[in-house]
Scaffold this motif. Structure first.
Motif: not given
Length: 192
Positions: A9, A17, A55, A57
């Motif tokens: 991050q 993101w 997360l 990407i």
């Protein structure tokens, strides 16, 4: 491995993101989208039941290194998304390529998946060198999965092709999914 997500991050710009939200049932979801381009309409796939520590990407957000590489073997290609997650059952890096229709050859998709694997290898080295984290995104701490999702814009029944040994841990043995509107995280990592 939570520290890996914090470093990512810090490292990667916010624009790259995918926002992870909660659905009406309190489950974490991410919508992977490909915008309309030219005469092709846009399409999307929703990944449901993401772990709390996950997360996503936009791997193709990063410019292709065409100015440096000749691209004679597809080394400038990248898949669309990389999902990184931590669960009680393990740590995962999932490379995902989306295609609205039938899409390119399997060899081309494998190159795109492999290119995103190189992107994560670059991030791994940046974390080691600039954050002094020796085991940042270490392959020994993460299981990798490779997924090709095709025919997204076509309404028909979901189907998939699973590698013979059931594990899609290389670009050549990618999990091939067709026509899904949504997918479960466990399905992407082979835990379902």
């Amino acid at each position: 491995m939570e520290e890996d997500l914090q470093i990512l991050q810090e490292l990667i710009k916010e624009d790259a993101w995918v926002t992870v939200n909660e659905n009406q049932y309190g489950k974490r979801v991410a919508v992977l989208e490909e915008p309309a381009e030219g005469n092709q309409r846009g399409y999307s796939v929703t990944i449901n039941a993401l772990p709390e520590s996950a997360l996503v990407i936009k791997a193709d957000y990063f410019p292709a290194p065409n100015g440096l590489f000749q691209n004679s073997k597809g080394e400038c290609k990248r898949a669309d998304y990389v999902l990184i997650a931590h669960t009680e059952r393990g740590n995962w890096i999932v490379y995902i390529e989306l295609k609205g229709g039938k899409g390119p050859t399997e060899k081309t998709v494998a190159s795109q998946l492999r290119g995103s694997e190189c992107l994560i290898a670059y991030c791994r080295e940046v974390g080691r060198q600039f954050w002094n984290q020796v085991v940042f995104l270490s392959k020994s701490h993460y299981s990798q999965r490779f997924v090709s999702i095709r025919n997204i814009a076509i309404s028909k029944r979901p189907s998939s092709v699973v590698p013979a040994d059931g594990v899609h841990d290389t670009p050549e043995k990618m999990l091939k999914l067709s026509s899904p509107n949504y997918l479960q995280f466990k399905r992407l990592v082979g835990a379902a």
